[in-house]
Design a protein around this motif. Structure first.
Motif, PDB file in Angstrom:
ATOM      1  N   ILE A 161      41.100  51.033 -21.588  1.00 26.37           N
ATOM      2  CA  ILE A 161      42.136  51.221 -20.575  1.00 26.37           C
ATOM      3  C   ILE A 161      41.504  51.422 -19.200  1.00 26.37           C
ATOM      4  O   ILE A 161      41.974  50.883 -18.193  1.00 26.37           O
ATOM      5  N   LYS A 162      40.409  52.189 -19.147  1.00 23.89           N
ATOM      6  CA  LYS A 162      39.706  52.393 -17.867  1.00 23.89           C
ATOM      7  C   LYS A 162      39.189  51.066 -17.327  1.00 23.89           C
ATOM      8  O   LYS A 162      39.275  50.799 -16.118  1.00 23.89           O
ATOM      9  N   ARG A 163      38.691  50.192 -18.189  1.00 17.29           N
ATOM     10  CA  ARG A 163      38.204  48.881 -17.747  1.00 17.29           C
ATOM     11  C   ARG A 163      39.373  48.034 -17.241  1.00 17.29           C
ATOM     12  O   ARG A 163      39.220  47.259 -16.286  1.00 17.29           O
ATOM     13  N   LEU A 164      40.549  48.159 -17.867  1.00 19.45           N
ATOM     14  CA  LEU A 164      41.735  47.440 -17.391  1.00 19.45           C
ATOM     15  C   LEU A 164      42.116  47.908 -15.990  1.00 19.45           C
ATOM     16  O   LEU A 164      42.414  47.099 -15.115  1.00 19.45           O
ATOM     17  N   VAL A 165      42.101  49.229 -15.802  1.00 20.71           N
ATOM     18  CA  VAL A 165      42.445  49.790 -14.487  1.00 20.71           C
ATOM     19  C   VAL A 165      41.483  49.266 -13.417  1.00 20.71           C
ATOM     20  O   VAL A 165      41.894  48.926 -12.304  1.00 20.71           O
ATOM     21  N   ASP A 166      40.208  49.181 -13.761  1.00 14.25           N
ATOM     22  CA  ASP A 166      39.179  48.736 -12.811  1.00 14.25           C
ATOM     23  C   ASP A 166      39.061  47.215 -12.720  1.00 14.25           C
ATOM     24  O   ASP A 166      38.247  46.699 -11.947  1.00 14.25           O
ATOM     25  N   ASN A 167      39.842  46.493 -13.555  1.00 17.45           N
ATOM     26  CA  ASN A 167      39.814  45.024 -13.561  1.00 17.45           C
ATOM     27  C   ASN A 167      38.396  44.503 -13.778  1.00 17.45           C
ATOM     28  O   ASN A 167      37.910  43.630 -13.061  1.00 17.45           O
ATOM     29  N   ARG A 168      37.720  45.039 -14.805  1.00 18.97           N
ATOM     30  CA  ARG A 168      36.305  44.724 -15.044  1.00 18.97           C
ATOM     31  C   ARG A 168      36.110  43.434 -15.845  1.00 18.97           C
ATOM     32  O   ARG A 168      34.998  42.894 -15.876  1.00 18.97           O
ATOM     33  N   ASP A 169      37.144  42.964 -16.543  1.00 15.02           N
ATOM     34  CA  ASP A 169      36.968  41.875 -17.511  1.00 15.02           C
ATOM     35  C   ASP A 169      37.993  40.770 -17.277  1.00 15.02           C
ATOM     36  O   ASP A 169      39.017  40.976 -16.627  1.00 15.02           O
ATOM     37  N   ASP A 170      37.711  39.598 -17.850  1.00 12.98           N
ATOM     38  CA  ASP A 170      38.696  38.512 -17.799  1.00 12.98           C
ATOM     39  C   ASP A 170      39.915  38.856 -18.647  1.00 12.98           C
ATOM     40  O   ASP A 170      41.050  38.733 -18.201  1.00 12.98           O
ATOM     41  N   LEU A 171      39.654  39.262 -19.889  1.00 16.96           N
ATOM     42  CA  LEU A 171      40.717  39.584 -20.834  1.00 16.96           C
ATOM     43  C   LEU A 171      40.289  40.774 -21.679  1.00 16.96           C
ATOM     44  O   LEU A 171      39.099  41.057 -21.812  1.00 16.96           O
ATOM     45  N   VAL A 172      41.270  41.432 -22.269  1.00 16.46           N
ATOM     46  CA  VAL A 172      41.027  42.585 -23.137  1.00 16.46           C
ATOM     47  C   VAL A 172      41.760  42.350 -24.451  1.00 16.46           C
ATOM     48  O   VAL A 172      42.850  41.764 -24.467  1.00 16.46           O
TER      49      VAL A 172
END
Length: 312
Positions: free
Chosen positions: A134-145
């Motif tokens: 969820i933290k990576r989603l908030v930070d927009n770190r990845d193409d997809l989760v």
């Protein structure tokens, strides 16, 4: 600001390693060269980027902001590279995929099936528990989760694609293995092995226990599914685990799935990304593959069920 990509790459290496010397090794540079690049960046930014506390290197607020901006720039350049390849009639690039730890058994096979038709696409895979994802989603770190239990309080697009059945498992010699049918409450007298706070599987199980009025007073927290699985094999307790994570142990007989009437607990794996995010060509192609290739995904589900397919 006349930043260079070279400076941003060096700066990112220092951020990642928290060390000028290790960053120099990674970049095949001398340490003075790395120090010079960082010093030039600090002059452009007008603020210090790193500070030492004791012997540890920490990022300042300015460094955090610069690192986020650099990541956005690199993503746009990667996307441009993919778009140029697409204009030449081929798909090329890297898919940055972050997955909940339970999905790490399925995700590589899912990508491998996708890559059969896209030989020039590579994978960058990050695994974490639900809180970390969820933290990576908030930070927009990845193409997809890939995750289950998609947060309802975030602006997200998601596509469910595969059931994630959570089952109760025990070692073969456990007394509950002899029962033809069990209720969830029948497991209560035994120690239950649980994941750490932040785990999606733990959250799903706790919500389900509350719904079914099941209470486990004896628990043991184990912070990885592999260790949890082995602890069950060793006889330290029972566990509720995704069937995908224990498929080999079930097939070999090292673990037994308990016949609990209220289980499996089903949650869906979903491909997730922030609403409004501009997906790269590779991410778009991967999403289209998951949406359209249901037969291949269903075949994966059978492979990871822990059971043999029915004979015809």
């Amino acid at each position: 600001m006349r930043l260079t990509l070279r400076q941003l790459h060096v700066f990112d290496a220092v951020c990642a390693t928290r060390s000028y010397s290790r960053a120099a090794e990674e970049m095949a540079l001398t340490q003075p060269a790395v120090s010079l690049q960082v010093r030039q960046l600090e002059e452009l930014v007008g603020q210090p980027l790193f500070e030492y506390v004791g012997k540890k290197l920490y990022l300042t607020d300015a460094a955090e902001a610069l690192r986020q901006a650099g990541a956005d720039i690199f993503r746009r350049l990667d996307s441009l590279d993919m778009q140029l390849s697409e204009l030449q009639g081929r798909l090329q690039g890297q898919l940055a995929l972050a997955v909940e730890s339970s999905a790490k058994y399925v995700a590589p096979h899912l990508f491998a099936a996708f890559r059969e038709g896209q030989k020039e696409v590579d994978l960058q895979l990050v695994v974490g528990n639900r809180g970390e994802i969820i933290k990576r989603l908030v930070d927009n770190r990845d193409d997809l989760v890939i995750m289950s239990m998609v947060p309802q309080d975030m602006a997200l697009e998601f596509l469910p694609f595969l059931n994630n059945p959570i089952v109760a498992v025990a070692p073969p010699g456990h007394p509950l293995c002899q029962a033809p049918q069990l209720k969830l409450q029948d497991l209560e007298p035994y120690r239950l092995l649980v994941r750490e706070a932040g785990s999606g599987t733990r959250k799903a199980c706790e919500e389900y226990f509350q719904q079914k009025r099941a209470h486990f007073s004896r628990t043991l927290e184990i912070c990885s599914q592999e260790a949890q699985r082995e602890a069950v094999v060793a006889g330290l307790g029972l566990a509720l685990l995704p069937r995908h994570a224990v498929s080999q142990a079930l097939a070999s007989g090292a673990l037994r799935e308990l016949p609990v009437a209220e289980l499996p607990l089903y949650r869906s794996w979903c491909v997730v990304y922030p609403r409004g995010k501009r997906l790269s060509p590779v991410a778009q192609a991967f999403l289209a593959f998951i949406r359209e290739e249901r037969s291949q995904i269903n075949a994966l589900a059978v492979r990871f069920s822990g059971r043999q397919p029915a004979a015809h």
